[in-house]
Scaffold this motif. Sequence first.
Motif, PDB file in Angstrom:
ATOM      1  N   PHE A 249       0.827  -1.204   0.000  1.00 54.74           N
ATOM      2  CA  PHE A 249       0.000   0.000   0.000  1.00 54.74           C
ATOM      3  C   PHE A 249       0.865   1.259   0.000  1.00 54.74           C
ATOM      4  O   PHE A 249       2.047   1.238   0.348  1.00 54.74           O
ATOM      5  CB  PHE A 249      -0.933  -0.007   1.215  1.00 54.74           C
ATOM      6  CG  PHE A 249      -1.950  -1.115   1.162  1.00 54.74           C
ATOM      7  CD1 PHE A 249      -3.190  -0.915   0.574  1.00 54.74           C
ATOM      8  CD2 PHE A 249      -1.648  -2.368   1.675  1.00 54.74           C
ATOM      9  CE1 PHE A 249      -4.114  -1.939   0.507  1.00 54.74           C
ATOM     10  CE2 PHE A 249      -2.577  -3.403   1.622  1.00 54.74           C
ATOM     11  CZ  PHE A 249      -3.811  -3.195   1.025  1.00 54.74           C
ATOM     12  N   TYR A 288      -8.179  -9.861   2.447  1.00 55.37           N
ATOM     13  CA  TYR A 288      -8.259  -8.735   1.500  1.00 55.37           C
ATOM     14  C   TYR A 288      -9.272  -9.109   0.429  1.00 55.37           C
ATOM     15  O   TYR A 288      -9.120 -10.115  -0.273  1.00 55.37           O
ATOM     16  CB  TYR A 288      -6.886  -8.470   0.889  1.00 55.37           C
ATOM     17  CG  TYR A 288      -6.740  -7.154   0.168  1.00 55.37           C
ATOM     18  CD1 TYR A 288      -7.270  -5.979   0.687  1.00 55.37           C
ATOM     19  CD2 TYR A 288      -6.048  -7.077  -1.040  1.00 55.37           C
ATOM     20  CE1 TYR A 288      -7.108  -4.761   0.037  1.00 55.37           C
ATOM     21  CE2 TYR A 288      -5.873  -5.874  -1.693  1.00 55.37           C
ATOM     22  CZ  TYR A 288      -6.410  -4.713  -1.154  1.00 55.37           C
ATOM     23  OH  TYR A 288      -6.235  -3.508  -1.806  1.00 55.37           O
ATOM     24  N   ASP A 292     -12.011  -4.647  -2.765  1.00 56.28           N
ATOM     25  CA  ASP A 292     -11.084  -3.671  -2.182  1.00 56.28           C
ATOM     26  C   ASP A 292      -9.795  -3.596  -2.996  1.00 56.28           C
ATOM     27  O   ASP A 292      -9.224  -2.505  -3.163  1.00 56.28           O
ATOM     28  CB  ASP A 292     -10.769  -4.040  -0.735  1.00 56.28           C
ATOM     29  CG  ASP A 292     -11.970  -3.890   0.186  1.00 56.28           C
ATOM     30  OD1 ASP A 292     -12.888  -3.130  -0.172  1.00 56.28           O
ATOM     31  OD2 ASP A 292     -12.000  -4.543   1.246  1.00 56.28           O
ATOM     32  N   TRP A 293      -9.314  -4.737  -3.459  1.00 53.37           N
ATOM     33  CA  TRP A 293      -8.098  -4.749  -4.288  1.00 53.37           C
ATOM     34  C   TRP A 293      -8.319  -3.878  -5.536  1.00 53.37           C
ATOM     35  O   TRP A 293      -7.484  -3.039  -5.878  1.00 53.37           O
ATOM     36  CB  TRP A 293      -7.767  -6.191  -4.676  1.00 53.37           C
ATOM     37  CG  TRP A 293      -6.469  -6.383  -5.400  1.00 53.37           C
ATOM     38  CD1 TRP A 293      -5.450  -5.483  -5.538  1.00 53.37           C
ATOM     39  CD2 TRP A 293      -6.053  -7.563  -6.092  1.00 53.37           C
ATOM     40  NE1 TRP A 293      -4.420  -6.031  -6.276  1.00 53.37           N
ATOM     41  CE2 TRP A 293      -4.766  -7.313  -6.631  1.00 53.37           C
ATOM     42  CE3 TRP A 293      -6.630  -8.795  -6.314  1.00 53.37           C
ATOM     43  CZ2 TRP A 293      -4.058  -8.253  -7.379  1.00 53.37           C
ATOM     44  CZ3 TRP A 293      -5.935  -9.753  -7.042  1.00 53.37           C
ATOM     45  CH2 TRP A 293      -4.655  -9.481  -7.581  1.00 53.37           C
ATOM     46  N   THR A 295     -10.638  -1.473  -5.998  1.00 53.12           N
ATOM     47  CA  THR A 295     -10.840  -0.066  -5.644  1.00 53.12           C
ATOM     48  C   THR A 295      -9.535   0.599  -5.228  1.00 53.12           C
ATOM     49  O   THR A 295      -9.216   1.725  -5.654  1.00 53.12           O
ATOM     50  CB  THR A 295     -11.867   0.044  -4.506  1.00 53.12           C
ATOM     51  OG1 THR A 295     -13.109  -0.500  -4.946  1.00 53.12           O
ATOM     52  CG2 THR A 295     -12.065   1.495  -4.092  1.00 53.12           C
ATOM     53  N   ASP A 296      -8.766  -0.083  -4.384  1.00 49.96           N
ATOM     54  CA  ASP A 296      -7.500   0.482  -3.902  1.00 49.96           C
ATOM     55  C   ASP A 296      -6.511   0.697  -5.041  1.00 49.96           C
ATOM     56  O   ASP A 296      -5.764   1.689  -5.056  1.00 49.96           O
ATOM     57  CB  ASP A 296      -6.884  -0.430  -2.845  1.00 49.96           C
ATOM     58  CG  ASP A 296      -7.676  -0.424  -1.540  1.00 49.96           C
ATOM     59  OD1 ASP A 296      -8.506   0.478  -1.346  1.00 49.96           O
ATOM     60  OD2 ASP A 296      -7.456  -1.343  -0.712  1.00 49.96           O
ATOM     61  N   ALA A 297      -6.478  -0.234  -5.992  1.00 44.51           N
ATOM     62  CA  ALA A 297      -5.572  -0.083  -7.128  1.00 44.51           C
ATOM     63  C   ALA A 297      -5.990   1.083  -8.013  1.00 44.51           C
ATOM     64  O   ALA A 297      -5.145   1.863  -8.483  1.00 44.51           O
ATOM     65  CB  ALA A 297      -5.534  -1.377  -7.942  1.00 44.51           C
ATOM     66  N   ARG A 299      -7.640   3.830  -7.249  1.00 44.27           N
ATOM     67  CA  ARG A 299      -7.450   5.168  -6.677  1.00 44.27           C
ATOM     68  C   ARG A 299      -6.034   5.413  -6.162  1.00 44.27           C
ATOM     69  O   ARG A 299      -5.746   6.482  -5.612  1.00 44.27           O
ATOM     70  CB  ARG A 299      -8.474   5.428  -5.588  1.00 44.27           C
ATOM     71  CG  ARG A 299      -8.354   4.589  -4.348  1.00 44.27           C
ATOM     72  CD  ARG A 299      -9.546   4.831  -3.448  1.00 44.27           C
ATOM     73  NE  ARG A 299      -9.454   4.064  -2.212  1.00 44.27           N
ATOM     74  CZ  ARG A 299     -10.467   3.868  -1.382  1.00 44.27           C
ATOM     75  NH1 ARG A 299     -11.664   4.377  -1.671  1.00 44.27           N
ATOM     76  NH2 ARG A 299     -10.320   3.177  -0.278  1.00 44.27           N
ATOM     77  N   ASP A 301      -4.281   3.776  -3.778  1.00 40.95           N
ATOM     78  CA  ASP A 301      -3.932   3.393  -2.406  1.00 40.95           C
ATOM     79  C   ASP A 301      -3.088   2.128  -2.379  1.00 40.95           C
ATOM     80  O   ASP A 301      -2.294   1.916  -1.462  1.00 40.95           O
ATOM     81  CB  ASP A 301      -5.197   3.166  -1.577  1.00 40.95           C
ATOM     82  CG  ASP A 301      -5.976   4.450  -1.355  1.00 40.95           C
ATOM     83  OD1 ASP A 301      -5.361   5.534  -1.468  1.00 40.95           O
ATOM     84  OD2 ASP A 301      -7.184   4.393  -1.069  1.00 40.95           O
ATOM     85  N   LEU A 302      -3.270   1.275  -3.383  1.00 43.92           N
ATOM     86  CA  LEU A 302      -2.451   0.074  -3.538  1.00 43.92           C
ATOM     87  C   LEU A 302      -1.464   0.338  -4.670  1.00 43.92           C
ATOM     88  O   LEU A 302      -1.873   0.668  -5.785  1.00 43.92           O
ATOM     89  CB  LEU A 302      -3.315  -1.136  -3.878  1.00 43.92           C
ATOM     90  CG  LEU A 302      -2.510  -2.432  -4.028  1.00 43.92           C
ATOM     91  CD1 LEU A 302      -2.443  -3.185  -2.701  1.00 43.92           C
ATOM     92  CD2 LEU A 302      -3.113  -3.323  -5.110  1.00 43.92           C
ATOM     93  N   SER A 305       1.555  -5.230  -6.226  1.00 40.27           N
ATOM     94  CA  SER A 305       1.189  -6.584  -5.833  1.00 40.27           C
ATOM     95  C   SER A 305       2.247  -7.509  -6.400  1.00 40.27           C
ATOM     96  O   SER A 305       2.795  -7.251  -7.474  1.00 40.27           O
ATOM     97  CB  SER A 305      -0.185  -6.988  -6.380  1.00 40.27           C
ATOM     98  OG  SER A 305      -1.220  -6.226  -5.802  1.00 40.27           O
TER      99      SER A 305
END
Length: 363
Positions: A249, A288, A292-293, A295-297, A299, A301-302, A305
């Motif tokens: 992250f 996880y 969420d993976w 969405t986070d990628a 925007r 935030d992630l 990987s």
Amino acid sequence: MSAPLPAFRHEPHGSPVAADERGRQIADPGFGRVFTDHMAVVGYTAAEGWHDPHITARKPFQVDPACAVLHYAQEIFEGLKAYRLDGGGIALFRPVANAARFRRSAQRLAMPELPEELFLGSLEALVRADAHWIPAIDGGSLYLRPFMVASEAFLGVRPAGEYLYIVLASAAGSYWKGGVRAISLWVSHDYTRAAPGGTGAAKCGGNYATSLVAQAEATRRGCDQVVFLDAIERRWVEELGGMNIFFVFADGTLRTPPLTGTILPGITRDSILTLARDEGLRVEEAPYAIDDWRTDAERGDLVESFACGTAAVVTPIASARGPDYSFQVGSGGMGQLTARFLDRLTAIQRGRAPDPHAWRHLL
């Protein structure tokens, strides 16, 4: 107190591969196709226990059509590598951890547990016999495949009373043709790898057999590998067909799915967690969700990987796709932390860096 286990005897090989032919084969061996001259073999019966450990010529062996492994799939295996160190000598990487996981897999499949000294002795004896098969190329190693099969001939659903333990050795180059590259994943929503109470934490062939149809789908979809979700909610990311997975992250947190019995406890996974904690990174073993993976990628935030395992070590993940979505991870290439773990692990494995946790097993 049990009697000490006998040492491995060495049966002379009648026709080993000629040196020039061996050199040709290991100049560009790829992965899993070029095998050495010898194999290690140990037998087991309920009456004799583990017996007759020996190194012999690698050759086909005959099994009865009623052999238990063919009908009831009592089979387990391991995978690890022998490396030629930069400063001279040869080392295995964390073989004691492989020995422990092999025993746990045997317990789950109702098979006899192989003593650690036999496991380590088989690896040491085989590598010494075939050390000249280690390729002198960048990334070259000797991949070792210990496995155990139920060899008793009978038809009936019960644990077998006879087993064969064998170790094969294979000259190996880079796992990925052309070297390390960022891979694309297909997220399987139709197939699962393991369920609670099943064999997900054991390293047995059945787990890999059930992943093949999903991997074939990933290939058809234009992806390199498949990643599985949990069997109950089809929501939580678990692992790839043959590798564990990590998420990095933007705030520096490193996360990997927890070991709850459905995920293989990878030795490379454990090594990365140890190195990350050594560095003072914030480490989470926590669920996880695929949503969420994504969405986070999207925007930011992630930011990275990666997947990890013995064969490929560390592999960056470029993107993931599902039936109605697709997203890129970070820059779509090798992330900074991914590269650092790859460099740190390979440096320890090949003797280019200190070994603070005594992971190198010198021969």
